[in-house]
Design an enzyme around this catalytic site. Structure first.
Site, short mmCIF file in Angstrom:
data_model
loop_
_atom_site.label_atom_id
_atom_site.label_comp_id
_atom_site.label_asym_id
_atom_site.label_seq_id
_atom_site.Cartn_x
_atom_site.Cartn_y
_atom_site.Cartn_z
N LYS A 70 0.84 -1.22 0.00
CA LYS A 70 0.00 0.00 0.00
C LYS A 70 0.86 1.26 0.00
CE LYS A 70 -2.17 -1.48 3.73
NZ LYS A 70 -1.67 -2.88 3.78
N THR A 71 1.87 1.29 0.86
CA THR A 71 2.76 2.46 0.92
C THR A 71 3.55 2.61 -0.38
OG1 THR A 71 2.96 2.19 3.31
CG2 THR A 71 4.61 3.56 2.23
N ASP A 115 -1.10 6.75 6.73
CA ASP A 115 -1.12 5.30 6.95
C ASP A 115 -1.99 4.99 8.17
OD1 ASP A 115 -0.51 2.68 6.48
OD2 ASP A 115 1.51 2.76 7.33
N THR A 164 -5.29 -1.33 7.27
CA THR A 164 -5.37 -2.79 7.32
C THR A 164 -6.75 -3.24 7.80
OG1 THR A 164 -4.43 -2.70 9.56
CG2 THR A 164 -2.91 -3.10 7.75
N ARG A 224 6.51 -8.26 1.83
CA ARG A 224 7.32 -7.81 2.96
C ARG A 224 7.95 -9.00 3.68
NH1 ARG A 224 4.16 -4.24 6.98
NH2 ARG A 224 4.36 -2.73 5.27
#
Length: 346
Positions: A70-71, A115, A164, A224
């Protein structure tokens, strides 16, 4: 305090070694971003249409489990549009004044990335509505009957938010993301292998194909996690002098990830402990969340939000109206014999 006794801190750029590596591994252009094709296609159209009209892009919300990119998408949008991006998070904006300070310091066309936006408090969220919709900031001065509202015009900006837990983002806030609300999906093992291959080249690590596939299948379908495992395998190989070989092979990967207690389908020690307790102490269930959390000495939120989702995704666990139940696949993976209903009654 002398230099030797000074604890390690972030450098002048505010980056630790790990965060520097994470930034290095982050895709810099759209073609380097693997997966999430439906989102990339939609966002590209949104950005191109805005550019052709001479407008700034509309507000966008990305949601999905941690570690899916997302980032990274927010950074790519900023790079694609050539705009500055200011980064913050929901928990960091504690008061209305914090948000007001951020918004009034934006330059025209800037991108604001928030975020974990679901963790904004409701008072701050109320200020965000007119800022997103009308480009104004409503500030209340004073209290009681003498209170008055003043309106400040804000420079045009694009809000990109990530969360999230999209269910905790209020409906009024979600509706103001006029550019779209996009869900990031888990990656396939093939996509994860491509990501690891790219990352290994950036880190100057040479793997054979089997080694890449071994990391991919244990990476929980998450980039990740894959990059984290890649770095830990590199460390293991360096310390154990495996880097002298031309290629880091499958056995090196297995040895490194076994040391981290990651099994061949990506389960960690907490995941296996959950299933073992469910099968050995509760005959495979059904058992309630409170009971199994107490048996594991874990908080209910940790069990429900961290441990269970991956087990459910792999088909090792079922959530039923009566409680948690281990599936046949869970018994087979852990090497337990599944009792029949008649055997359970005896």
């Amino acid at each position: 305090m002398d230099k030797k006794s000074t604890p390690k801190t972030k450098d002048s750029a505010g980056k630790t070694e790990d965060s520097f590596l994470d930034t290095t591994l982050r895709p810099r252009v759209w073609d380097e971003y693997i997966g999430q094709k439906h989102i990339k296609d939609n966002v590209k159209i949104l950005l191109r249409a805005a550019l052709e009209r001479g407008h700034i892009p509309e507000h966008i919300l990305f949601y999905g489990p941690p570690g899916l990119g997302k980032t990274t998408l927010a950074h790519l949008i900023a790079k694609e549009t050539g705009r500055q991006m200011k980064i913050t998070s929901g928990p960091a904006i504690e008061k209305v004044g914090d948000l007001a300070s951020i918004l009034t310091n934006l330059s025209p066309g800037d991108i604001l990335f928030i975020d974990e936006i679901h963790r904004l408090n409701r008072m701050v969220e109320e200020i965000l509505y007119p800022a997103m919709e009308s480009g104004v900031l409503d500030i209340i001065i004073g209290k009681g009957p003498s209170a008055r509202t003043i309106q400040l015009d804000l420079p045009p900006f694009t809000l990109i938010a990530a969360t999230t837990r999209v269910a905790l983002v209020s409906s009024p806030l979600r509706s103001r993301f006029s550019g779209g609300v996009f869900r990031l999906e888990f990656y396939s093992n093939e996509e994860i292998a491509q990501i690891i291959d790219r990352s290994s080249k950036l880190l100057e690590i040479v793997f054979d194909k089997d080694a890449l596939e071994e990391i991919a299948k244990r990476s929980r379908f998450t980039p990740r996690t894959a990059n984290y495992f890649l770095k830990r395998v590199r460390d293991f190989a360096q310390v154990n002098k495996k880097t002298e070989e031309k290629y880091l092979n499958k056995q090196t990967v297995k040895d490194a990830l076994n040391m981290l207690a990651i099994d061949d389908i990506g389960l960690n020690s907490s995941d296996r402990k959950f299933l073992e307790i469910l099968i050995e102490k509760f005959n495979g269930g059904p058992v309630g969340l409170k009971t199994i959390s107490a048996a594991m000495s874990e908080e209910e939120a940790t069990v429900e939000e961290v441990i269970e989702p991956y087990l459910i995704q792999l088909g090792l666990l079922e959530r039923t109206a009566r409680g948690r139940v281990a599936t046949k696949k869970a018994y087979e993976h852990l090497g337990f014999k599944q009792e029949t209903e008649q055997e359970k009654l005896l």
